[in-house]
Enzyme design. Sequence first.
Site, mmCIF file in Angstrom:
data_model
loop_
_atom_site.group_PDB
_atom_site.id
_atom_site.type_symbol
_atom_site.label_atom_id
_atom_site.label_comp_id
_atom_site.label_asym_id
_atom_site.label_seq_id
_atom_site.Cartn_x
_atom_site.Cartn_y
_atom_site.Cartn_z
ATOM 1 N N ASP A 1 -17.812 -28.742 22.882
ATOM 2 C CA ASP A 1 -18.337 -27.382 22.991
ATOM 3 C C ASP A 1 -18.056 -26.568 21.730
ATOM 4 O O ASP A 1 -17.597 -25.445 21.797
ATOM 5 C CB ASP A 1 -17.761 -26.682 24.220
ATOM 6 C CG ASP A 1 -16.240 -26.686 24.211
ATOM 7 O OD1 ASP A 1 -15.655 -27.467 23.447
ATOM 8 O OD2 ASP A 1 -15.641 -25.892 24.955
ATOM 9 N N HIS B 1 -8.801 -4.164 -5.658
ATOM 10 C CA HIS B 1 -8.298 -4.388 -4.289
ATOM 11 C C HIS B 1 -8.509 -3.174 -3.387
ATOM 12 O O HIS B 1 -9.146 -3.297 -2.326
ATOM 13 C CB HIS B 1 -6.823 -4.805 -4.332
ATOM 14 C CG HIS B 1 -6.181 -4.839 -2.982
ATOM 15 N ND1 HIS B 1 -6.561 -5.726 -1.995
ATOM 16 C CD2 HIS B 1 -5.181 -4.077 -2.442
ATOM 17 C CE1 HIS B 1 -5.830 -5.514 -0.910
ATOM 18 N NE2 HIS B 1 -4.981 -4.517 -1.160
ATOM 19 N N ASP C 1 -7.131 -4.428 4.637
ATOM 20 C CA ASP C 1 -6.234 -4.791 3.534
ATOM 21 C C ASP C 1 -5.787 -6.247 3.664
ATOM 22 O O ASP C 1 -5.833 -7.026 2.711
ATOM 23 C CB ASP C 1 -5.030 -3.845 3.563
ATOM 24 C CG ASP C 1 -3.931 -4.262 2.610
ATOM 25 O OD1 ASP C 1 -4.254 -4.551 1.437
ATOM 26 O OD2 ASP C 1 -2.752 -4.285 3.011
ATOM 27 N N GLU D 1 3.574 2.733 -2.911
ATOM 28 C CA GLU D 1 4.416 1.544 -3.055
ATOM 29 C C GLU D 1 4.530 1.093 -4.504
ATOM 30 O O GLU D 1 5.621 0.768 -4.973
ATOM 31 C CB GLU D 1 3.820 0.380 -2.248
ATOM 32 C CG GLU D 1 4.267 0.321 -0.811
ATOM 33 C CD GLU D 1 3.707 -0.916 -0.141
ATOM 34 O OE1 GLU D 1 3.976 -2.030 -0.621
ATOM 35 O OE2 GLU D 1 2.985 -0.762 0.852
ATOM 36 N N ASP D 2 3.411 1.063 -5.214
ATOM 37 C CA ASP D 2 3.359 0.377 -6.502
ATOM 38 C C ASP D 2 3.339 1.306 -7.705
ATOM 39 O O ASP D 2 3.294 0.830 -8.843
ATOM 40 C CB ASP D 2 2.110 -0.530 -6.553
ATOM 41 C CG ASP D 2 2.158 -1.604 -5.477
ATOM 42 O OD1 ASP D 2 3.267 -1.938 -5.039
ATOM 43 O OD2 ASP D 2 1.090 -2.090 -5.067
ATOM 44 N N HIS E 1 -3.996 3.353 -0.595
ATOM 45 C CA HIS E 1 -2.980 2.792 0.295
ATOM 46 C C HIS E 1 -1.812 2.132 -0.426
ATOM 47 O O HIS E 1 -0.757 1.917 0.176
ATOM 48 C CB HIS E 1 -3.617 1.810 1.296
ATOM 49 C CG HIS E 1 -3.986 0.473 0.722
ATOM 50 N ND1 HIS E 1 -5.202 0.232 0.128
ATOM 51 C CD2 HIS E 1 -3.295 -0.695 0.656
ATOM 52 C CE1 HIS E 1 -5.253 -1.031 -0.259
ATOM 53 N NE2 HIS E 1 -4.111 -1.612 0.046
#
Length: 739
Positions: A293, A82, A173, A110-111, A106
């Site tokens: 269109d 990712h 992301d 967080e993880d 990034h």
Amino acid sequence: MDANAPASIPDAPSGAGPSPEKRESGLSTPAYLSEDPAYRVFIDSLDYLSPEDIEHIQEAYRFSDEAHRGQTRLSGEPYITHPLAVAGALAEWHMDAPAIIAALLHDVMEDTSVTKAEITDHFGKQVADLVDGLSKLDKIEFQSYQEAQAENFRKMLMAMARDLRVVMVKLADRRHNLQTMGPIRLDKRRRIARETLEIYVPIATRLGLNNISRQLQDLSFRHIYPMRFQVLSRAVQAARGNRRELLTKILDGIRNKLNEAHIEGGVFGREKSLYSIYHKMVEKHLSFSQVLDIYGFRIIVHDIPTCYLALGALHARYKPVPGKFKDYIAIPKENGYQSLHTTLIGPYGTPIEIQIRTEAMHRLAEEGIASHWLYKDSDTGGGDLQIKMHQWLQSLLELQSAAGDSSEFLEHVKVDLFPNEVYVFTPKGKILSLPRGATVIDFAYAVHTDIGHRCIAARIDHELIPLSAELESGNQVEIVTAPHATPNPAWLSYVKTSRARSKIRQFLRTIQQDSSSALGENMLNQELRAIGVIPAAIPEAVWERELRHAGKKTKRDLFADIGLGYCAAPVVARRLADQDDVPHGEEGFATPLVIRGTEGTAIELAPCCRPIPGDPIIGVLRKDHGLVIHTHSCRTIRRLGSIEPQNWIHVDWQPDPGQFFDVRIRVTVKNIRGVLGRVASSIAQSGANIDHVNMDQERPGLFTELHFLIQVSGRPHLAVLMRGLRRIPEVVRIIREQE
């Protein structure tokens, strides 16, 4: 944060980053990664960077892989795939090394257990700040998901205002998340997709990133309405085959006409995105067969004069549709977009949408702010775009300072992200872009905050118009101001721009804070004197202890809470009096709180009974409303007399408030011609002002009831007015109306 949250988090502290030994000797790339085709393509795409930058990016890649080791996506792929995909998108935009490194890292804060300090240690403060701006506030407890989302968006947008690279990483992301959300449950996919349409697509559009904006729209459409997406996709494919001959004929006709006019340029057919087709069907209630269109045409020429020559040549061949021409070259959009738009009637009556632009405009239209990195050495008009984006980002910082909380800030930003502009002129000829539906008040605040605050009237094209009037493109607007004018809370019901809304709210909050603080201080002083404490004799140390107990920074904040009803003045007074070092005297009597009735937002005259000076009154302290004043005879008071007695305040009028107050009267008169004029004349002669009048016509007959809302200085003034009315022969009865 990846929508495919890590399926497994390692128990070992390996996510904390490289060990000291690895820092010294350098991290080696695992064999399975160095042989990964995606990794090799990514590294090869960095050829526009220096060898030193590429080496730093490779180090970041190894760091991210080590931090995410053991984690997999819900699809079963290693988690590193990712951040690698996100970094690859930034490499396509030719972003600089810090942005690409931030893309690779990034999710580590967080993880994993990697900290900002570690990222700073390895890659510098610039990268650490970018990663921090991209990390959610998972460690803070929020009352609801909506509150958490609002605060996370606020954090991201504030980081974006400081460094635009934050949002570039975030958009890449989000695109990869949408592309790989297959394993996620349907309700979560729809929530993420709606969030994308609501926030990220408008941000991409505002930054001029039309390519990624269209991709995000179609991906979100696929997740929210998968069946509709499939049906519409098949319909477009079928139409592509059915209309190939017609499209070829139109393309040939355009090219031939340009050749006849000796205009050099490329002509390209462009297919509208599925989401834009679907949106048009929903907005205009059309079936797919009625959307003629779905294809448009784009002409790319060398310079601006040739754009207008091409337009003239096409209008000579095909009839233009009235009202469908837009000149975004002379007046660019807020995101810097420039192009000529026209709709023509083509073969078989088919409408043809055509865009005419230069090569530089085309680059800017497709890549927007990313063209700043993609084409640094070419004249793409990026300078103007940089200025516009800087102004918008500065406005975000202003909104942040003016907003009361994260939800209000997000509300302002959403308004700001859906402009659909109208273009209006100042008296000096300056062009301002405002959202469609914007009013005179929006225009005034767009010119300057002080102009908005002091606005009392306006002229559009030299004619006086109400402040709520909506503006149209081409209007010339002149604002009339007065030195002592202030914003009206009613403006909030019709302003459209986030700037105007936030400035009005900020002003009203400040006024409320000032008036509530003054009221709270008076209420507390009244209670202190009643228990024998002189307010001025209370030592500062006692005040500091009380502020710590109440969780307030200043006495002004504490007084404002008392004035707004969040805490009771008797309770605070007793806590202060119980302190050992507070001098006491003899207890006094509870004297009424003296009011003028015009203190501002902290004191409200109840609309049910409309008290005026001279009426016996009582105050009720209500949270968020301050002190609400009722008459003793008010039905509301009699009904609520036994409820929350601690919130009832003894109040009295100041002897001469020097203001006018609203009061309602009902006058029963004989139904004779001219009687309304005589009654109104008598009221005017008494020195009162008529604010509103209406007649009771439900029961026509000998008598009619006239209902007046008038303004008087007090009860004696009202008595004089009513005596004057009784002298009129046709007046049968006069009653002051109160609930």
